[in-house]
Enzyme design. Structure first.
Site, PDB file in Angstrom:
ATOM      1  CB  SER B 363       2.897   7.012   4.544  1.00  0.00           C
ATOM      2  OG  SER B 363       3.206   5.830   3.838  1.00  0.00           O
ATOM      3  NE  ARG B 364       2.199  11.375  -2.208  1.00  0.00           N
ATOM      4  CZ  ARG B 364       2.477  12.215  -3.189  1.00  0.00           C
ATOM      5  NH1 ARG B 364       2.224  11.875  -4.410  1.00  0.00           N
ATOM      6  NH2 ARG B 364       3.038  13.368  -2.930  1.00  0.00           N
ATOM      7  CB  VAL B 365       2.768   2.886   0.880  1.00  0.00           C
ATOM      8  CG1 VAL B 365       2.570   1.437   1.214  1.00  0.00           C
ATOM      9  CG2 VAL B 365       3.537   3.038  -0.398  1.00  0.00           C
TER      10      VAL B 365
END
Lengths: 73, 507
Positions: B363-365
């Site tokens: 998850s890039r967040v």
């Protein structure tokens, strides 16, 4: 210039055609055809190129029917 | 039955004020009808994406404009049309009526109801095609979206305003994860939209039934273009769902939208493009297949406070064949979204459900969308799992390994067991934090593997009933401090004693 066809409930006389030409300048009186269609009740429907201008009573009654149907929902 | 007076009142307010304005209507006549597409002659002043209406009431949308012909996709039964039929431009861009009453409804992509109730009012319409908000309108994602699934909330956290792809083979639990996320939004003030593209009617009915059973239909909208509907509707379905989501997002609300699934959406668009004789590219998809999905997913964003602060989180679903994530559509969508959740058939069959492959899911967040309590326990969890994965190959030689390796394998297997979760059994933040804390601190290391699930159930039971104040404190503080840890440790020790005693009694 393409032909313009005017559908009306009764035969249009010259003064009425002049009125329409004043309002819609694209009408070319030399290339005009007037077709009688009693179902329109009153008013005219103008066909020119791919465009239709519905000024007939039948058209307005149809619109009214649609509006009433929408209100009923 | 309404009384005549009511009708007359409505007519007076609805019709009488309307002044008569004449409209110049464009007309075209059908020259060709192909599968779901009609080619028309005439219609000189037409604009792209406009709605047209045929004489028998069937609607269509302009998708191709040529010198002397117009291509229209038919949003209805194209078999009812014949050559020479007339079609009139409506002057409207393709749009869907939006109101607050859409919550709890099941609709089709042009806004018509599928649940047998009234049509929604047409006071406001949102366009299907819209350019996504620019850079100035956005702010970074910071608020978490709790899915209720331990593996996701701890290791692959999703924030409000993020796009997270759920990708896997058929039958690996993709829809289950998405629907569970919707169910977990109860009481979180999030509007949920489930968009079914090309799905089986029975599956959509099952989803509606599930949402009803968990009482979450009241804050959800279901948009369905099932496999039996015309391909044009399947093509428009995600854009309609997005338009509905934007209506709520512009009012400052948080929206969760699930696209199930975009693979079938790509197939529908491919069919339309091939029938319209557009040039075919890789795998016969048209050249703009990337733009098809990128413009859809870019509309899911986190708006800045100045523009209302609303968010739209998108969970697109993509089905792969034989686990091939390097195919055309999966790679396209992976590069568009802010992360992906990989589901694997092998994991599913070996009992790890949800079958998430933690190693390649991302998850890039990430931590920016995690509450402090979860961050505290999740970092250790990630580490333990990473070490376990490295040693996993050696697990078959268990008797020949040194103590250190055995410890890692033991810890990893216990943690993997904790991360398993039954479908529709969602955990609140505090419960998730508690059980992960117990696992990463090593209190389960002594417990036999087959007792771990029982321990977890008992732990949750005790925490929800006798020791509920611990959970409440964690929920409020959104963090774990040493006194909380002490309280949780007492509960853990108590339950472990219970298990040892019951074992002794059995012997």
């Amino acid at each position: 210039m393409e032909k313009t066809i005017i559908y009306s409930a009764y035969k249009l006389d010259q003064s009425e055609v002049d009125l329409l030409t004043r309002k819609f300048p694209f009408i070319d009186q030399s290339n005009l055809e007037n077709v009688i269609d009693k179902t329109l009740i009153a008013g005219v429907v103008i066909y020119h190129h791919s465009q239709i201008i519905d000024l007939s009573l039948k058209g307005r009654l149809n619109n009214l029917e649609k509006k009433l149907y929408e209100i009923d929902r | 039955m309404k009384s005549i007076d009511d009708y007359l009142k409505k007519i007076k307010t609805g019709i009488v004020p309307d002044k008569f304005k004449f409209r110049i209507t464009e007309v075209g006549s059908v020259v060709e009808i192909k599968d779901g597409v009609a080619i028309l002659d005439g219609m000189d002043n037409v604009s792209f994406g406009e709605l047209v209406e045929f004489e028998n009431g069937i609607k269509g949308m302009v998708i191709d404009i040529g010198i002397d012909k117009v291509g229209i996709i038919i949003l209805g039964d194209y078999l009812k049309l014949g050559s020479g039929d007339k079609a009139y431009l409506t002057g409207l861009q393709a749009s869907i009526p939006v109101t607050d009453d859409l919550l709890g409804r099941v609709l089709d992509p042009i806004g018509q109801p599928l649940d047998g109730l009234n049509s929604p009012s047409e006071r406001m319409r949102n366009p299907l095609e819209k350019i996504a908000p620019g850079v100035v309108y956005r702010q970074p994602v910071s608020v978490p979206l709790q899915t209720g699934i331990k593996a996701i909330d701890a290791l692959i956290p999703i924030g409000r305003g993020q796009r997270e792809l759920i990708i896997g083979d058929r039958g690996t639990g993709k829809t289950t994860i998405a629907v569970d996320s919707i169910i977990n939004q109860k009481g979180q003030n999030v509007v949920c939209i489930y968009c079914a593209i090309g799905q089986k009617e029975s599956k959509v009915a099952a989803v509606v039934d599930l949402l009803k059973r968990y009482s979450v239909l009241d804050y959800s909208v279901i948009l369905s273009a099932s496999a039996a509907t015309p391909v044009s509707q399947q093509y428009l379905a995600p854009y309609s769902a997005c338009a509905i989501g934007e209506y709520f997002m512009d009012k400052g609300k948080d929206v969760l939208i699930v696209y199930d699934d975009l693979t079938k959406h790509a197939w529908a668009y491919r069919q339309l493009s091939l029938v319209l004789r557009r040039p075919a590219g890789r795998e016969a998809y048209p050249g703009d297949i990337f733009y098809l999905h990128s413009r859809l997913l870019e509309r899911a964003c986190c708006l800045s406070k100045k523009y209302g602060g609303g968010t739209m989180t998108a969970l697109p679903i993509v089905e792969t064949l034989e686990g091939d994530v390097s195919a055309y559509i999966p790679t396209n969508i992976i590069s568009i979204t802010d992360g992906q959740i990989f589901l694997e058939t092998d994991l599913f069959n070996s009992g790890v459900r949800p079958a998430i492959n933690i190693g390649i899911s991302v998850s890039r967040v990430g931590g920016k969308a995690q509450v402090k309590a979860m961050k505290q326990v999740a970092s250790k969890l990630k580490l333990d799992l990473a070490q376990y994965r490295e040693m996993a190959a050696f697990s078959q030689f268990e008797s020949d390994l040194d103590e250190e390796t055995k410890k890692f394998l033991n810890r990893g297997s216990k943690i993997t067991q904790i991360l398993k979760q039954n479908k529709h059994q969602l955990l609140s933040l505090s419960k998730q934090v508690s059980i992960i804390w117990a696992g990463t601190k090593g209190y389960l290391d002594e417990l036999p593997l087959d007792k771990v699930t029982q321990f977890e159930d008992r732990f949750m039971e005790v925490l929800s009933t006798k020791k509920n104040e611990h959970l409440k404190r964690i929920e409020e503080q959104k963090a774990i401090n040493t006194s909380d840890e002490k309280d949780l440790l007492l509960v853990v020790k108590e339950i472990l004693k219970e298990f040892i005693n019951s074992d002794n009694n059995k012997k």
